[in-house]
Design a protein around this motif. Structure first.
Motif, PDB file in Angstrom:
ATOM      1  N   LEU A 500       0.832  -1.203   0.000  1.00 54.59           N
ATOM      2  CA  LEU A 500       0.000   0.000   0.000  1.00 54.59           C
ATOM      3  C   LEU A 500       0.871   1.259   0.000  1.00 54.59           C
ATOM      4  O   LEU A 500       0.656   2.188  -0.794  1.00 54.59           O
ATOM      5  N   ASP A 501       1.873   1.290   0.862  1.00 49.75           N
ATOM      6  CA  ASP A 501       2.762   2.457   0.941  1.00 49.75           C
ATOM      7  C   ASP A 501       3.551   2.644  -0.354  1.00 49.75           C
ATOM      8  O   ASP A 501       3.701   3.767  -0.838  1.00 49.75           O
ATOM      9  N   ARG A 502       4.041   1.526  -0.885  1.00 51.79           N
ATOM     10  CA  ARG A 502       4.829   1.641  -2.112  1.00 51.79           C
ATOM     11  C   ARG A 502       3.939   2.101  -3.276  1.00 51.79           C
ATOM     12  O   ARG A 502       4.352   2.915  -4.098  1.00 51.79           O
ATOM     13  N   GLY A 503       2.726   1.581  -3.338  1.00 48.03           N
ATOM     14  CA  GLY A 503       1.810   1.987  -4.403  1.00 48.03           C
ATOM     15  C   GLY A 503       1.493   3.463  -4.327  1.00 48.03           C
ATOM     16  O   GLY A 503       1.448   4.164  -5.351  1.00 48.03           O
ATOM     17  N   ARG A 504       1.266   3.963  -3.110  1.00 50.16           N
ATOM     18  CA  ARG A 504       0.968   5.389  -2.918  1.00 50.16           C
ATOM     19  C   ARG A 504       2.165   6.242  -3.352  1.00 50.16           C
ATOM     20  O   ARG A 504       2.009   7.265  -4.031  1.00 50.16           O
ATOM     21  N   GLU A 505       3.367   5.798  -2.974  1.00 54.28           N
ATOM     22  CA  GLU A 505       4.582   6.537  -3.332  1.00 54.28           C
ATOM     23  C   GLU A 505       4.779   6.571  -4.856  1.00 54.28           C
ATOM     24  O   GLU A 505       5.093   7.621  -5.430  1.00 54.28           O
ATOM     25  N   LEU A 506       4.589   5.424  -5.521  1.00 55.01           N
ATOM     26  CA  LEU A 506       4.771   5.360  -6.971  1.00 55.01           C
ATOM     27  C   LEU A 506       3.743   6.219  -7.701  1.00 55.01           C
ATOM     28  O   LEU A 506       4.068   6.900  -8.677  1.00 55.01           O
ATOM     29  N   ASN A 532     -11.751  -0.379  -4.529  1.00 54.59           N
ATOM     30  CA  ASN A 532     -11.486   0.878  -3.819  1.00 54.59           C
ATOM     31  C   ASN A 532     -10.045   1.304  -4.055  1.00 54.59           C
ATOM     32  O   ASN A 532      -9.246   0.575  -4.674  1.00 54.59           O
ATOM     33  N   ALA A 533      -9.716   2.484  -3.545  1.00 55.29           N
ATOM     34  CA  ALA A 533      -8.391   3.057  -3.770  1.00 55.29           C
ATOM     35  C   ALA A 533      -7.287   2.209  -3.148  1.00 55.29           C
ATOM     36  O   ALA A 533      -6.202   2.062  -3.728  1.00 55.29           O
ATOM     37  N   ASP A 534      -7.539   1.639  -1.956  1.00 55.08           N
ATOM     38  CA  ASP A 534      -6.508   0.836  -1.295  1.00 55.08           C
ATOM     39  C   ASP A 534      -6.152  -0.398  -2.119  1.00 55.08           C
ATOM     40  O   ASP A 534      -4.964  -0.744  -2.270  1.00 55.08           O
ATOM     41  N   GLU A 535      -7.170  -1.098  -2.623  1.00 55.12           N
ATOM     42  CA  GLU A 535      -6.904  -2.270  -3.458  1.00 55.12           C
ATOM     43  C   GLU A 535      -6.099  -1.876  -4.693  1.00 55.12           C
ATOM     44  O   GLU A 535      -5.189  -2.585  -5.121  1.00 55.12           O
ATOM     45  N   PHE A 536      -6.450  -0.738  -5.250  1.00 52.73           N
ATOM     46  CA  PHE A 536      -5.757  -0.223  -6.438  1.00 52.73           C
ATOM     47  C   PHE A 536      -4.298   0.126  -6.132  1.00 52.73           C
ATOM     48  O   PHE A 536      -3.389  -0.239  -6.875  1.00 52.73           O
ATOM     49  N   LEU A 537      -4.074   0.825  -5.003  1.00 52.82           N
ATOM     50  CA  LEU A 537      -2.707   1.196  -4.625  1.00 52.82           C
ATOM     51  C   LEU A 537      -1.866  -0.035  -4.331  1.00 52.82           C
ATOM     52  O   LEU A 537      -0.669  -0.079  -4.681  1.00 52.82           O
ATOM     53  N   MET A 538      -2.458  -1.056  -3.711  1.00 53.28           N
ATOM     54  CA  MET A 538      -1.721  -2.301  -3.475  1.00 53.28           C
ATOM     55  C   MET A 538      -1.343  -2.964  -4.794  1.00 53.28           C
ATOM     56  O   MET A 538      -0.249  -3.518  -4.932  1.00 53.28           O
ATOM     57  N   ALA A 539      -2.244  -2.912  -5.775  1.00 53.49           N
ATOM     58  CA  ALA A 539      -1.945  -3.490  -7.093  1.00 53.49           C
ATOM     59  C   ALA A 539      -0.760  -2.781  -7.731  1.00 53.49           C
ATOM     60  O   ALA A 539       0.100  -3.409  -8.354  1.00 53.49           O
ATOM     61  N   ILE A 540      -0.692  -1.459  -7.552  1.00 58.61           N
ATOM     62  CA  ILE A 540       0.484  -0.723  -8.054  1.00 58.61           C
ATOM     63  C   ILE A 540       1.708  -1.139  -7.252  1.00 58.61           C
ATOM     64  O   ILE A 540       2.794  -1.334  -7.794  1.00 58.61           O
ATOM     65  N   GLY A 541       1.527  -1.311  -5.953  1.00 54.35           N
ATOM     66  CA  GLY A 541       2.649  -1.660  -5.086  1.00 54.35           C
ATOM     67  C   GLY A 541       3.294  -2.976  -5.423  1.00 54.35           C
ATOM     68  O   GLY A 541       4.523  -3.101  -5.420  1.00 54.35           O
ATOM     69  N   TYR A 542       2.482  -4.013  -5.717  1.00 56.80           N
ATOM     70  CA  TYR A 542       3.093  -5.299  -6.054  1.00 56.80           C
ATOM     71  C   TYR A 542       3.251  -5.514  -7.552  1.00 56.80           C
ATOM     72  O   TYR A 542       3.739  -6.565  -7.977  1.00 56.80           O
ATOM     73  N   GLY A 543       2.880  -4.520  -8.367  1.00 57.77           N
ATOM     74  CA  GLY A 543       3.221  -4.552  -9.789  1.00 57.77           C
ATOM     75  C   GLY A 543       2.152  -5.021 -10.744  1.00 57.77           C
ATOM     76  O   GLY A 543       2.405  -5.131 -11.945  1.00 57.77           O
TER      77      GLY A 543
END
Length: 728
Positions: A500-506, A532-543
């Motif tokens: 989640l943190d990495r996705g938000r940062e990216l 939701n936004a959290d699920e989306f940010l996690m998806a960015i976080g793990y690629g």
């Protein structure tokens, strides 16, 4: 076509009692389809009869031919499988059942006899391709019937609407022709490609056909002449051979023309348009024959391939060489045994010829090893569409063949890297990969493997896992969908908070790159089908979602720029540049040098006193502090043109030898020009590179910045205006 034609062809390899079964199946199908017509206007029985004839060309067994004749009976004549089982036996009934299940939902768009059109065509195609491949693992004959069914439908495609013709042709080119290729059925593969090519690109199809036809007589005379010379030379050396011209199909010629055009060559330079095939009795004669060809005519360097010592995974074996015959004319020569030729034409379908003759093809399981592997992979896929993407990229693309250190051959998609190879061997090998060797020399992990290389993976003993950079499509670390799925699976297992943190940062960093200050994250998540936004940010976080995909989505949504101040006039003018001005008369436009907007930026115009309209970014410092707001007008990028725009980038990096070279190399690889660059060494052992480039669009700039981020030692990258202000 008459049943007598099918019977005559089948009688050349089937015993009389099997012909009786075939005749009973035909009579049963003819009665069931009586009065039914196809859209082409012919009696429906013509379709199953043609399907069976194609399979007879492949010399398939009587059960397969009978099932081909009966494959539409359950659906079109309301006859149960139990009735077919009772009359023709369990083997025929099983094959009819397999084909019927695949036909209930046609692969992709509805073909002429599909009964359930509509719905999600992409998902339907994916689900049914999965079913087809699973059916293949159980009994390949089901897919032989399906391929022959598609072949005849392609031959009668003219009866359908232009939209359906193109849709079916596209699916044939993407799925059926590659499937025939992987099964080694060359005879069907090239015909499916040519038929699809005709409907997908009629202009180039006619162009190639006219080129081939215009030189047909000349080419035939030439091939007859060189065949006679070669035949005489073989006879002198006591070699018993059969020499014939080898036809080159139109789609293959078109692909060659495209490749050669990029090298400045012409149609006449394609050496394998003129080709001979030499059939011999055994393997020693193959090599002897090639030696005779090379002693007669000068071989073309780099044009010899030995597929006898190194067969293709689908079982294909042959020797390929190219020579300059009669002085200056390039000629391809293929040499193989009669048995190799049969397998080359009919692929794994030839297995049934030996099976029915009481022999077993011991290499059969090896030839469909890729299929068994695929069935294992699909269990790990998240859904049907991911499976379809995996098949298209990993199985149906051009291939490269490499060896493990133990000598096992592995086939991968062309362009595959050592990381793709590692995950092909074992998931854990990929997760622990830290380096690779090709033919004993160290190679980078984004190295594209070449045919024949021996690949060795260097691993770490620590449980460190893959790098997130491997998922960055711009960095080229992986090619295959299989490797991507395995890497994503590893990152999914990591802590939720970390992703989640990495996705938000990216995401925040990417928004700065493209000059967007705020975005509705919940709405953005829904466009990518996340709850939701959290699920989306996690998806960015793990690629699972790349920031490049996000920026492209955001830019595509900004079709109309936001207006800072409503236009003060209502006259709609014309513009003489790629920027259209609204709310004023016809004025020339100029790009502001203070902020250097590029296509994709939100822009606004400023009406000058004597230079027309100057176009600024909406977040430009000068626009935000402009006092004469009545001079601001709404502008749009209008129709795109091939123009170049200056864009300035500031790079902060740790100082090291080779930094400027690495940055320049990445820019050059993107085919972007550097107008200027200044390098400043800072006291804290960092370096600041201020660079102005020429780009075509914001998407090109975003891609460049993403690739620059992958350079070792880069701390931050920002786009700046001419006044030095950072975007975002």
């Amino acid at each position: 076509m008459e049943f007598a034609d099918l019977k005559e062809k089948a009688s050349k390899y089937l015993p009389p009692e099997k012909l009786t079964l075939l005749e009973e199946a035909y009579n049963y199908a003819a009665a069931a389809h009586a009065g039914q017509m196809r859209k082409s206007g012919e009696p429906f029985i013509e379709h199953p009869l043609n399907v069976a004839m194609t399979l007879a060309d492949l010399q398939l067994d009587a059960a397969t031919l009978s099932a081909a004749l009966l494959h539409d009976v359950p659906e079109d004549a309301n006859i149960s499988l139990e009735q077919i089982d009772k009359k023709f036996g369990a083997d025929v009934a099983k094959l009819v059942d397999g084909v019927t299940k695949l036909s209930k939902l046609a692969l992709g768009p509805a073909i002429e006899d599909a009964r359930r059109p509509g719905g999600n065509a992409s998902l339907r195609q994916a689900e049914n391709l999965r079913k087809m491949l699973v059916a293949m693992a159980e009994d390949l004959r089901v897919v032989f019937i399906k391929l022959a069914d598609r072949f005849h439908n392609m031959r009668t495609l003219q009866a359908l609407s232009p939209e359906k013709r193109r849709s079916i042709a596209k699916e044939t080119m993407e799925i059926y022709a590659p499937l025939a290729h992987r099964l080694g059925i060359w005879e069907l593969k090239w015909q499916l490609e040519d038929l699809a090519f005709r409907y997908l690109d009629p202009r180039h199809y006619r162009q190639v056909a006219n080129l081939v036809d215009s030189k047909l007589a000349q080419r035939q005379n030439y091939l007859e002449h060189v065949s006679a010379i070669l035949q005489g030379e073989f006879e002198k050396n006591g070699l018993n051979v059969e020499v014939s011209g080898r036809p080159k199909h139109l789609y293959s010629i078109y692909q060659k023309m495209e490749k050669y055009a990029s090298q400045g060559k012409q149609f006449e330079d394609i050496y394998d348009v003129l080709a001979l095939r030499v059939l011999v009795n055994d393997i020693p004669d193959c090599y002897h024959a090639v030696g005779i060809v090379h002693s007669l005519w000068h071989p073309i360097p780099g044009a010899f391939d030995d597929y006898i010592a190194n067969p293709k995974p689908n079982g294909y074996q042959s020797l390929h060489t190219a020579v300059m015959s009669l002085g200056t004319t390039p000629l391809e020569v293929q040499v193989r045994t009669y048995q190799m030729h049969h397998i080359a034409e009919y692929g794994v379908a030839a297995h049934w010829r030996y099976k029915t003759a009481g022999k077993e093809d011991v290499n059969f399981e090896d030839r469909i090893g890729w299929l068994r592997q695929l069935i294992e992979w699909h269990r790990d896929m998240r859904g049907a569409e991911e499976f379809l993407e995996s098949v298209k990229t990993d199985i149906f693309n051009d291939q490269v063949f490499v060896f493990t250190p133990k000598g096992e051959i592995k086939d991968l998609a062309k362009g595959a890297t050592p990381i793709d190879f590692a995950y092909r061997i074992h998931t854990e090998l990929g997760n622990r990969c830290i380096g690779a060797k090709a033919n004993g020399r160290l190679v980078p992990l984004d190295y594209q493997l070449k045919n024949g290389e021996v690949v060795e993976i260097v691993t770490t003993k620590k449980d460190r896992g893959p790098s997130r950079d491997w998922l960055n499509v711009n960095m080229g670390y992986i090619k295959t969908h299989h490797a991507r799925e395995k890497i994503l699976a590893w990152f999914k297992k990591q802590e939720r908070t970390e992703n989640l943190d990495r996705g938000r940062e990216l995401l925040e960093k990417e928004l700065k790159h493209i000059g967007i200050k705020t975005v509705d994250r919940d709405a953005l998540a829904k466009t990518f089908k996340y709850e939701n936004a959290d699920e989306f940010l996690m998806a960015i976080g793990y690629g699972a979602v790349s920031v490049h995909q996000v920026s492209m989505k955001l830019l595509s949504q900004q079709e109309q720029p936001r207006v800072v101040t409503p236009p003060t006039q209502t006259t709609k003018p014309t513009s003489q540049s790629s920027v259209s001005v609204m709310g004023t008369g016809s004025l020339l436009t100029n790009i502001a040098k203070c902020c250097n907007p590029v296509p994709g930026d939100d822009i606004i115009g400023y009406v000058t006193r004597n230079r027309g309209v100057t176009v600024h970014r909406q977040d430009c410092h000068n626009i935000l502090h402009e006092e004469e707001r009545e001079r601001l007008v709404s502008v749009d990028w209008g129709m795109p043109k091939e123009e170049l725009y200056p864009a300035s980038i500031r790079i902060q990096a740790w100082d090291r030898v080779g930094l400027v070279r690495d940055v320049s190399t990445v820019v050059a690889e993107e085919k972007i020009s550097i107008l200027s660059m200044t390098v400043t060494e800072n006291d804290d052992k960092t370096t600041t590179l201020a660079m102005t480039t020429q780009i075509k669009s914001l998407s090109q700039l975003t891609r460049l910045m993403a690739k620059l981020e992958g350079i070792r030692g880069i701390i931050s990258i920002n786009r700046v205006g001419a006044d030095g202000s950072r975007s975002g």
